[in-house]
Write a protein that holds these residues in place. Structure first.
Motif, PDB file in Angstrom:
ATOM      1  N   GLN A  40      13.278  15.296  -1.134  1.00 56.02           N
ATOM      2  CA  GLN A  40      13.342  16.186   0.026  1.00 56.02           C
ATOM      3  C   GLN A  40      12.174  17.175  -0.007  1.00 56.02           C
ATOM      4  OE1 GLN A  40      16.720  16.477   1.688  1.00 56.02           O
ATOM      5  NE2 GLN A  40      16.013  17.835   3.300  1.00 56.02           N
ATOM      6  N   GLY A  41      11.451  17.254   1.100  1.00 54.83           N
ATOM      7  CA  GLY A  41      10.356  18.198   1.213  1.00 54.83           C
ATOM      8  C   GLY A  41       9.041  17.720   0.616  1.00 54.83           C
ATOM      9  N   GLU A  42       8.982  16.496   0.097  1.00 57.29           N
ATOM     10  CA  GLU A  42       7.753  15.960  -0.487  1.00 57.29           C
ATOM     11  C   GLU A  42       7.275  14.754   0.304  1.00 57.29           C
ATOM     12  OE1 GLU A  42       8.048  14.976  -4.599  1.00 57.29           O
ATOM     13  OE2 GLU A  42       8.702  16.967  -5.205  1.00 57.29           O
ATOM     14  N   GLU A  43       6.012  14.421   0.136  1.00 55.74           N
ATOM     15  CA  GLU A  43       5.460  13.225   0.755  1.00 55.74           C
ATOM     16  C   GLU A  43       5.823  12.007  -0.095  1.00 55.74           C
ATOM     17  OE1 GLU A  43       1.391  13.015   1.931  1.00 55.74           O
ATOM     18  OE2 GLU A  43       1.318  15.148   2.373  1.00 55.74           O
ATOM     19  N   ARG A  44       5.829  10.844   0.559  1.00 51.76           N
ATOM     20  CA  ARG A  44       6.091   9.599  -0.172  1.00 51.76           C
ATOM     21  C   ARG A  44       4.941   9.348  -1.145  1.00 51.76           C
ATOM     22  NH1 ARG A  44       9.514   5.509   0.646  1.00 51.76           N
ATOM     23  NH2 ARG A  44      10.056   6.286   2.697  1.00 51.76           N
ATOM     24  N   LYS A  45       5.279   8.959  -2.350  1.00 51.58           N
ATOM     25  CA  LYS A  45       4.277   8.676  -3.371  1.00 51.58           C
ATOM     26  C   LYS A  45       4.032   7.174  -3.458  1.00 51.58           C
ATOM     27  CE  LYS A  45       5.192  12.773  -6.072  1.00 51.58           C
ATOM     28  NZ  LYS A  45       5.565  13.334  -7.350  1.00 51.58           N
ATOM     29  N   ALA A  46       2.890   6.819  -4.014  1.00 47.14           N
ATOM     30  CA  ALA A  46       2.546   5.405  -4.172  1.00 47.14           C
ATOM     31  C   ALA A  46       2.115   5.143  -5.605  1.00 47.14           C
ATOM     32  CB  ALA A  46       1.421   5.030  -3.213  1.00 47.14           C
ATOM     33  N   ASP A  47       2.327   3.917  -6.042  1.00 49.24           N
ATOM     34  CA  ASP A  47       1.835   3.463  -7.333  1.00 49.24           C
ATOM     35  C   ASP A  47       0.654   2.537  -7.068  1.00 49.24           C
ATOM     36  OD1 ASP A  47       3.795   4.609  -9.207  1.00 49.24           O
ATOM     37  OD2 ASP A  47       5.212   3.384  -8.084  1.00 49.24           O
ATOM     38  N   PHE A  48      -0.364   2.607  -7.909  1.00 52.97           N
ATOM     39  CA  PHE A  48      -1.554   1.786  -7.773  1.00 52.97           C
ATOM     40  C   PHE A  48      -1.511   0.732  -8.873  1.00 52.97           C
ATOM     41  CE2 PHE A  48      -2.280   5.740  -5.700  1.00 52.97           C
ATOM     42  CZ  PHE A  48      -2.963   5.382  -4.541  1.00 52.97           C
ATOM     43  N   ILE A  49      -1.417  -0.519  -8.455  1.00 51.69           N
ATOM     44  CA  ILE A  49      -1.152  -1.611  -9.387  1.00 51.69           C
ATOM     45  C   ILE A  49      -2.306  -2.605  -9.362  1.00 51.69           C
ATOM     46  CG2 ILE A  49       0.442  -3.490  -9.939  1.00 51.69           C
ATOM     47  CD1 ILE A  49       2.623  -1.691  -8.581  1.00 51.69           C
ATOM     48  N   ASP A  50      -2.793  -2.965 -10.560  1.00 52.25           N
ATOM     49  CA  ASP A  50      -3.888  -3.918 -10.694  1.00 52.25           C
ATOM     50  C   ASP A  50      -3.336  -5.340 -10.653  1.00 52.25           C
ATOM     51  OD1 ASP A  50      -5.922  -1.998 -10.964  1.00 52.25           O
ATOM     52  OD2 ASP A  50      -5.454  -1.740 -13.091  1.00 52.25           O
ATOM     53  N   ILE A  51      -4.033  -6.197  -9.889  1.00 53.24           N
ATOM     54  CA  ILE A  51      -3.643  -7.597  -9.725  1.00 53.24           C
ATOM     55  C   ILE A  51      -4.824  -8.466 -10.140  1.00 53.24           C
ATOM     56  CG2 ILE A  51      -2.732  -9.322  -8.116  1.00 53.24           C
ATOM     57  CD1 ILE A  51      -0.967  -6.868  -8.110  1.00 53.24           C
ATOM     58  N   VAL A  52      -4.545  -9.593 -10.807  1.00 49.50           N
ATOM     59  CA  VAL A  52      -5.562 -10.574 -11.160  1.00 49.50           C
ATOM     60  C   VAL A  52      -5.170 -11.899 -10.533  1.00 49.50           C
ATOM     61  CG1 VAL A  52      -6.682 -11.818 -13.032  1.00 49.50           C
ATOM     62  CG2 VAL A  52      -6.029  -9.452 -13.362  1.00 49.50           C
ATOM     63  N   ALA A  53      -6.104 -12.492  -9.789  1.00 50.72           N
ATOM     64  CA  ALA A  53      -5.884 -13.808  -9.196  1.00 50.72           C
ATOM     65  C   ALA A  53      -6.929 -14.768  -9.757  1.00 50.72           C
ATOM     66  CB  ALA A  53      -5.997 -13.724  -7.678  1.00 50.72           C
ATOM     67  N   TRP A  54      -6.550 -16.022  -9.897  1.00 47.54           N
ATOM     68  CA  TRP A  54      -7.438 -17.036 -10.460  1.00 47.54           C
ATOM     69  C   TRP A  54      -7.591 -18.201  -9.501  1.00 47.54           C
ATOM     70  CZ3 TRP A  54     -10.014 -16.278 -14.954  1.00 47.54           C
ATOM     71  CH2 TRP A  54      -9.563 -15.234 -15.778  1.00 47.54           C
ATOM     72  N   ARG A  55      -8.666 -18.906  -9.622  1.00 44.17           N
ATOM     73  CA  ARG A  55      -8.976 -20.162  -8.933  1.00 44.17           C
ATOM     74  C   ARG A  55      -8.842 -20.034  -7.408  1.00 44.17           C
ATOM     75  NH1 ARG A  55      -6.831 -21.144 -13.830  1.00 44.17           N
ATOM     76  NH2 ARG A  55      -7.974 -22.550 -15.204  1.00 44.17           N
ATOM     77  N   GLN A  56      -8.044 -20.904  -6.768  1.00 41.65           N
ATOM     78  CA  GLN A  56      -7.944 -20.900  -5.309  1.00 41.65           C
ATOM     79  C   GLN A  56      -7.339 -19.604  -4.784  1.00 41.65           C
ATOM     80  OE1 GLN A  56      -6.816 -23.480  -7.171  1.00 41.65           O
ATOM     81  NE2 GLN A  56      -8.155 -25.187  -6.598  1.00 41.65           N
ATOM     82  N   SER A  57      -6.422 -19.010  -5.528  1.00 43.07           N
ATOM     83  CA  SER A  57      -5.832 -17.738  -5.092  1.00 43.07           C
ATOM     84  C   SER A  57      -6.897 -16.653  -5.036  1.00 43.07           C
ATOM     85  CB  SER A  57      -4.713 -17.306  -6.034  1.00 43.07           C
ATOM     86  OG  SER A  57      -3.634 -18.199  -5.968  1.00 43.07           O
ATOM     87  N   ALA A  58      -7.793 -16.630  -5.998  1.00 43.52           N
ATOM     88  CA  ALA A  58      -8.877 -15.642  -6.011  1.00 43.52           C
ATOM     89  C   ALA A  58      -9.792 -15.848  -4.812  1.00 43.52           C
ATOM     90  CB  ALA A  58      -9.668 -15.754  -7.309  1.00 43.52           C
ATOM     91  N   GLU A  59     -10.145 -17.089  -4.532  1.00 45.28           N
ATOM     92  CA  GLU A  59     -11.001 -17.380  -3.389  1.00 45.28           C
ATOM     93  C   GLU A  59     -10.320 -17.015  -2.079  1.00 45.28           C
ATOM     94  OE1 GLU A  59     -11.952 -21.482  -4.051  1.00 45.28           O
ATOM     95  OE2 GLU A  59     -13.366 -21.011  -5.670  1.00 45.28           O
TER      96      GLU A  59
END
Length: 162
Positions: A40-59
Motif C-alpha cells: 500500500q502506498g508504493e509503486e510496483r517493483k520489478a525483478d531483473f532476470i538474466d536469460i540465456v538462449a541457445w541455437r535456434q531460440s537465440a536466433e
C-alpha cells in the motif's frame, strides 16, 4: 527433481546474437518481471532476470525481439561461478531458455519496433464491420440455497468398475 521456470516480462535492452568458437548461436538478455504484489502506498517493483538462449531460440530472439517487447520464457534455473578480474569469486543465476514465445499482440508492439526496411510501414485500417449481438448470458446458478434432498445416494455396496 524439478527445475522449471516460467516468466513473462519486457526486454531491458536489445538482444545481441553471438557465436561460440564452435559456431553455436547464443544470446543473453535480461527481462524485467513485475512482482505480483504491491505494498500500500508504493509503486510496483520489478525483478531483473538474466536469460540465456541457445541455437535456434537465440536466433529467434535476436531476429524478432527488441527492447521493451513483452516476452514469455520457459526454462530452468542454472548457477555458475567464476572469478572476476580482481580475484573475487562471483556466482551468477540465470534461466536457460527451453521455449520462448511472443507475449503481446503484434499491433500492441508495433510502436516499439519497426524492422529495418519497414520504417514507413503502416498497416491498412480494417474495414468496419457491424457489431455482432452478444448472446444473452443466463444468471449464474446458486447452489447455496439447495437442500440435502438435491443429491442422489450412491450404492457403494457393489464392486467398482475399475
Amino acid at each position: 527433481m524439478l527445475n522449471v521456470i516460467a516468466l513473462m516480462g519486457r526486454l531491458v535492452a536489445d538482444p545481441e546474437l553471438r557465436h561460440t568458437p564452435n559456431g553455436i548461436a547464443t544470446c543473453t538478455f535480461r527481462i524485467a518481471v513485475d512482482r505480483s504484489f504491491v505494498r500500500q502506498g508504493e509503486e510496483r517493483k520489478a525483478d531483473f532476470i538474466d536469460i540465456v538462449a541457445w541455437r535456434q531460440s537465440a536466433e529467434f530472439v535476436c531476429k524478432y525481439f527488441r527492447k521493451g517487447n513483452m516476452i514469455a520464457v520457459n526454462g530452468s534455473l542454472q548457477t555458475r561461478s567464476y572469478e572476476d578480474k580482481t580475484g573475487v569469486k562471483r556466482t551468477v543465476y540465470e534461466v536457460v531458455a527451453d521455449n520462448i514465445h511472443f507475449a503481446e499482440s503484434k499491433s500492441s508492439s508495433a510502436g516499439s519496433y519497426a524492422p529495418a526496411g519497414n520504417a514507413g510501414y503502416a498497416p491498412a485500417a480494417a474495414p468496419a464491420q457491424p457489431a455482432m449481438p452478444r448472446p444473452a448470458v443466463p444468471d449464474p446458478v446458486s447452489y447455496s440455497a439447495g437442500s440435502a434432498d438435491d443429491f442422489a445416494l450412491i450404492d457403494d455396496s457393489e464392486d467398482l468398475p475399475f
